[in-house]
Design a protein around this motif. Sequence first.
Motif, PDB file in Angstrom:
ATOM      1  N   ALA A  28     -50.528  32.067 -59.035  1.00  0.00           N
ATOM      2  CA  ALA A  28     -50.918  33.212 -59.862  1.00  0.00           C
ATOM      3  C   ALA A  28     -52.164  32.930 -60.703  1.00  0.00           C
ATOM      4  CB  ALA A  28     -49.758  33.632 -60.767  1.00  0.00           C
ATOM      5  N   ARG A  29     -52.615  31.684 -60.740  1.00  0.00           N
ATOM      6  CA  ARG A  29     -53.895  31.393 -61.394  1.00  0.00           C
ATOM      7  C   ARG A  29     -55.028  32.113 -60.673  1.00  0.00           C
ATOM      8  NH1 ARG A  29     -54.336  27.003 -64.557  1.00  0.00           N
ATOM      9  NH2 ARG A  29     -52.529  25.658 -64.818  1.00  0.00           N
ATOM     10  N   HIS A  30     -54.808  32.394 -59.386  1.00  0.00           N
ATOM     11  CA  HIS A  30     -55.883  32.924 -58.539  1.00  0.00           C
ATOM     12  C   HIS A  30     -55.538  34.224 -57.822  1.00  0.00           C
ATOM     13  CE1 HIS A  30     -57.874  29.039 -59.058  1.00  0.00           C
ATOM     14  NE2 HIS A  30     -56.720  28.479 -58.786  1.00  0.00           N
ATOM     15  N   PHE A  31     -54.252  34.521 -57.705  1.00  0.00           N
ATOM     16  CA  PHE A  31     -53.824  35.658 -56.895  1.00  0.00           C
ATOM     17  C   PHE A  31     -52.899  36.559 -57.708  1.00  0.00           C
ATOM     18  CE2 PHE A  31     -54.360  31.895 -54.169  1.00  0.00           C
ATOM     19  CZ  PHE A  31     -55.366  32.338 -53.319  1.00  0.00           C
ATOM     20  N   ASP A  32     -52.877  37.848 -57.362  1.00  0.00           N
ATOM     21  CA  ASP A  32     -51.959  38.763 -58.033  1.00  0.00           C
ATOM     22  C   ASP A  32     -50.520  38.355 -57.704  1.00  0.00           C
ATOM     23  OD1 ASP A  32     -50.786  40.672 -55.781  1.00  0.00           O
ATOM     24  OD2 ASP A  32     -52.896  40.306 -55.309  1.00  0.00           O
TER      25      ASP A  32
END
Length: 195
Positions: A139-143
Motif C-alpha cells: 500500500a506504500r505504492h498501490f491502492d
Amino acid sequence: MTGSTRGPNDPRRRERILDAALDVIAEHGAIKVTFRKIADAAGVPLGSLTYYFDDMQHLLTDAFTRHAESVSTRYGALLEAARTPREAQEAVVEIICGKVWGTDHNLLLSYELYAFATRHPEVRTVMRSWMQASRDSLARHFDPLTARALDALIEGLSIHNSVDPRPTDRAEVAAIVDALVGPVHRRGRSRTTAR
C-alpha cells in the motif's frame, strides 16, 4: 553441554528453540512435531521447552510468527526501497521471482503455516498479521484493492512456481504484474503521492 549453551548463560536459548522448531516442522510437518524432536534439534534439555512455552500450540505459534516476520522483513525492504511506480512493480516481480523466501525450506514452512492455520484458529492470527504486513508494504505504492490483488498474486505464483515443471519466468511475471496494476497506477501514483 557447556555453560554457554545452558541455563542463564544461554540468552538465545528461546530463539534457538524456535529455529529448531522451524527445522523440525520443515522436516516432519507441523502435525508430527514433538517437544522431544525440537529439544534434540536445538540441543537443549526437554524441560527447557516447557520453561519457555506453555504448550505445543504456544511454541508453534511463536515459531510460525518468527518465520512470518522474517519473510515480511525481506518483502517489506524491497518495497521500502522502491521510489517510483515502475520500481514498485519491479519489487513485486523480485518478490515473486527472487530470493525473498530465502530458501525452499522457508517456502515449505509457509505451506505448513497455511495448512496448520486452517485447523488451528489461534494460529490464523499469525497468517492475518502476515497478510496485513504484506498489504501494508504494498500500500506504500498501490491502492488498497490493487495491494490485495498483488498480495494474492505473490503468494499464488510463489507457490505455483515451486511445484510447476515450467515455472512462470520473470518476463511473464512482469507482464502479469503490469496487467494487474493497470493504467491508473502507470499514470504516476508514486510513493510520495500515495501518502
